[in-house]
Enzyme design. Sequence first.
Site, PDB file in Angstrom:
ATOM      1  N   HIS A   1     -11.837  -5.696   8.087  1.00 18.67           N
ATOM      2  CA  HIS A   1     -12.573  -5.456   6.841  1.00 18.67           C
ATOM      3  C   HIS A   1     -13.858  -4.693   7.146  1.00 18.67           C
ATOM      4  O   HIS A   1     -14.849  -4.853   6.456  1.00 18.67           O
ATOM      5  CB  HIS A   1     -12.907  -6.761   6.125  1.00 18.67           C
ATOM      6  CG  HIS A   1     -11.709  -7.596   5.778  1.00 18.67           C
ATOM      7  ND1 HIS A   1     -11.064  -8.395   6.681  1.00 18.67           N
ATOM      8  CD2 HIS A   1     -11.026  -7.732   4.607  1.00 18.67           C
ATOM      9  CE1 HIS A   1     -10.053  -9.006   6.095  1.00 18.67           C
ATOM     10  NE2 HIS A   1      -9.993  -8.624   4.839  1.00 18.67           N
TER      11      HIS A   1
ATOM     12  N   GLU B   1       0.818  -1.218   0.000  1.00 15.95           N
ATOM     13  CA  GLU B   1       0.000   0.000   0.000  1.00 15.95           C
ATOM     14  C   GLU B   1       0.851   1.269   0.000  1.00 15.95           C
ATOM     15  O   GLU B   1       0.497   2.253  -0.648  1.00 15.95           O
ATOM     16  CB  GLU B   1      -0.953   0.011   1.195  1.00 15.95           C
ATOM     17  CG  GLU B   1      -2.082  -1.006   1.084  1.00 15.95           C
ATOM     18  CD  GLU B   1      -1.653  -2.416   1.411  1.00 15.95           C
ATOM     19  OE1 GLU B   1      -0.564  -2.592   2.001  1.00 15.95           O
ATOM     20  OE2 GLU B   1      -2.403  -3.360   1.078  1.00 15.95           O
TER      21      GLU B   1
END
Lengths: 325, 327, 334
Positions: B129, B60
């Site tokens: 999540h 990322e």
Amino acid sequence: MAKAKLTPELLKEIYYYMALSRAVDDRMWILNRQGRAPVVYSSNGHEATQVGAVMALNRGEDWIVPYYRDLAMVIAYGETPREIMLHLLGRAADPNSGGRQMPAHWGLKRRHIMTTGSVVATQDVHAAGLALASKVLKDGRVSLASFGEGSTSQGEFHEALNFASVHKLPVIFLNENNGYAISVPARKQMAIMDVAARAQGYGIPGVIVDGNDPIKVYEVTQEAAERARRGEGPTLIEAKTYRFVPHSSDDDDRAYRSREEVAEWKKRDPVMTFEKRLIDEKVMTEDELKAMQQRIKNEVNDATDFAEKAPLPDPNTLGRYVYAE
Amino acid sequence: MAVMSYLEAIRETLRQELRRDSRIIIYGEDVGVRGGVFRVTEGLQKEFGEDRVMDSPLAEAAIIGTAIGAAVNGLRPIPEIQFADFIFPAINQIVQEAARIRYRSNGDFGVPLVIRAPFGGGVHGALYHSQSVEVFFAHVPGLKVVIPGTPYDAKGLLAAAVEDEDPVLYFEHKAAYRSLKGEVPEERYLIPIGKADLKRSGKDISIITYGLMVNYALKAAEALEKEGISAEILDLRSIRPLDVQMILETAKKTGKVLIVHEDNLTGGIGGEISALIAEHALFDLDAPIRRLAGPDVPAMPYSPPLEHAFMITSDKITEAARDLAKF
Amino acid sequence: MAQRELLSGQPVDWQKLKTMYYYMVLSRKLDERMWILNRQGKAAFVISCQGQEGAQVGVALAMDPSVDWITPYYRDLGVVLAFGMTAREVMLGFLAKRDDPSSGGRQMPSHYGLRAKHILTGSSPVTTQVTHAAGLALAMKVRKVPGITASFLGEGSTSQGEFHEALNFASVHKLPLIVVVENNGYAISVPQAHQMSVINVADRASGYGIPGVVVQGSDPLAVYEATVAARERALRGEGPTLIEAKTHRYTPHSSDDDDRSYRPEGELLREKADDPVVMFRNWLTTYQKWDDQQETALLKRVREVVDDATDYAEKAPYPDPSTLLDHVYYSPQV
């Protein structure tokens, strides 16, 4: 870009930028010791690596993403002594940041010098991104990121090399390995002798070069740039060099390295040895050298005076440039 | 006008933007061949090629770091972070780089960048999540934070984010992707970032919220209507910048304010809104400001009863609003 | 593997090899049961170990759970079973029940963690566990306690900066660490060629001055041997080893994924010819250490364990909603 030859003019230009950087650097330390500049980061000792590398690029067109030690690099890339001094003294007209960042945080869009922060290795991924755009836009540009060996421990070093090698981006990763990350020696930074050995893990060339020889650095950078422009992807160059001064004006390097070690490296001072070589090989006469040195002295004096007289930023501008205007 | 899901609205906008501006590229983990784990980018690589819609290595910090470089060098990248929860490895790049680049270069450089990320819970996503991460970024001057609550807004706000010269975080609620449907015009339109939207007019209480919660609040308002309580619903649409004017207008109008977000209570954007109202409209209030937010636990648990206990629902909103109306 | 010779010069512990096979089969069968429960609507999410059992069990059985630690990733069902987590414990976590030892039903399935069994709790952002593992190993070195740490990850995770940071850190400090890359060729949908520009992740070891070993994951004995060697090196204070096990992923990334959009036709079929469970059974049979009767008995035993774990976990209570606020900070009461 056609392969530039190492003409006498080019050799003189390389020397000029190296000597100019050293003179600007020396002046910065004087200003610091006089209490006129709060902090100095030096390129002292790295001039051959920095100037040699960027002279092999299409200066002002290709992108460079320097780090704080790259004074000589940005000077050779077109940032003027006046601009450097405006930055050092935090003046409103500082083109790098309008006096917002600490000195040596370069950034000059006009010359395609990417703005940089203080957190090390972020520039590696930025360079990969600049190169990604060049690949997509097919603009023929190469990007060069430079960094110390300490910052190669950062994950972003790995992420940048991996990303650039997967996508075969036109980027050069130039490691200026001076053996110390502030006080931490390279052997405590990595379990290998050469940063360049890591290139194998990305399937790209890893080149070791004498960072105190501007010609050798020039040649390997030129080769890397050609490879990049051919679409063959990145190259990792490791230039072995040394910094002659502490990490910054706030550091004292006597705590972590011996005077003998510094003296040993100073015998190979890149500015002095290159000067001698140009005289010995009759590229330059003593008179030419003296004239150039006088010109440099004038430039540094002019830059200092100019910056000292320049206004500081207006406090009312504090809130500007948070967003586009 | 076509009826689209929230997800389709985002995909079609991305498609329209990619067609409109050749500088736009999309990349991230699995966004290419796979079309994204939620299929938001499905079919885009096929239409626009691998150069413009590509899979990146799993890193990322590299995704955002390279996007910054690409943005500076003439592209308009729209990187995707696969889940908002995975944005943290890139926080240094977003907060210390993207947000500061304009400021630190005194306006010389800019980073036109749209970071898309699905967020929010209620989908059995558990701690990694389900998170609402918006307020981490709302705290940072230099960033803009957009969270659409309807398919229509999703389109207009995304197009506006793409046009923006500064880094915009565009958060998409996962539970909204397929559950929300609405009419979306085919032609391109922009919804200005920083403008709130009155989703329902009312006189007794104001519910200030954003994202998926707007829909839960609308449902709650219907229930409240039957009890004779008239609720006004202000959809913030972006939480940085906040639409201060509209926040104050609705607070002054009804005198009773309920702020709703799924994000944790403490330090959530509700605190900032409360402070604004307290500073500028305190004497127009008829009741203390009330906040309904995710509890102060680090993230949403997985097990159904725990997840349910965490999630904001329209019933919880109805209850809180009823309570407030009675004050 | 059928042609493979036995360990040169070392006596073969056939009982250990049979244990190895037991855990491989147990992992496979428990995993298959999870998919059934998912398709029946009884479990929201599955993420699988199928195809990687040889690599997982091979490493785990070369370790000593009484002194060693592991930091597994979400695909490591075979690792945690062979390292001591029971099928019941796994199923409690899978069905998000109160007594799930990994997280009390808070995390998604397969986010293993159990202090008593030296399994470090993991999260979903990949590769954070590798720096954690280096930290565990650092503590072992500093405290001078025997033992090593093994960290597991997929090849996609090697693109993360933390992979580099962890290996660099561990190699500089010569930490007792084994980093095991279970290379199944895919990070969700992204194939290895889009992940890195090298064929072997193990090639990166030279950048840290440590050994990089490639082993076939369908050959648990080879994995076992490589781990034994790496562990001995770590215990001698010579630092970390990078082991890359070439494996396969027989299922989509998870129960929410559909791999038909990105896997070339026929690829899975080819990979199934290298099924670690089948290959190892054949190998044992070749050496006449395994027969149909033993196979039948083993399957029956595994079936009982899986059934028991399923029933047990299905009957187990969910967490009480009032516990939502527990464990945010330390509390001696909770």
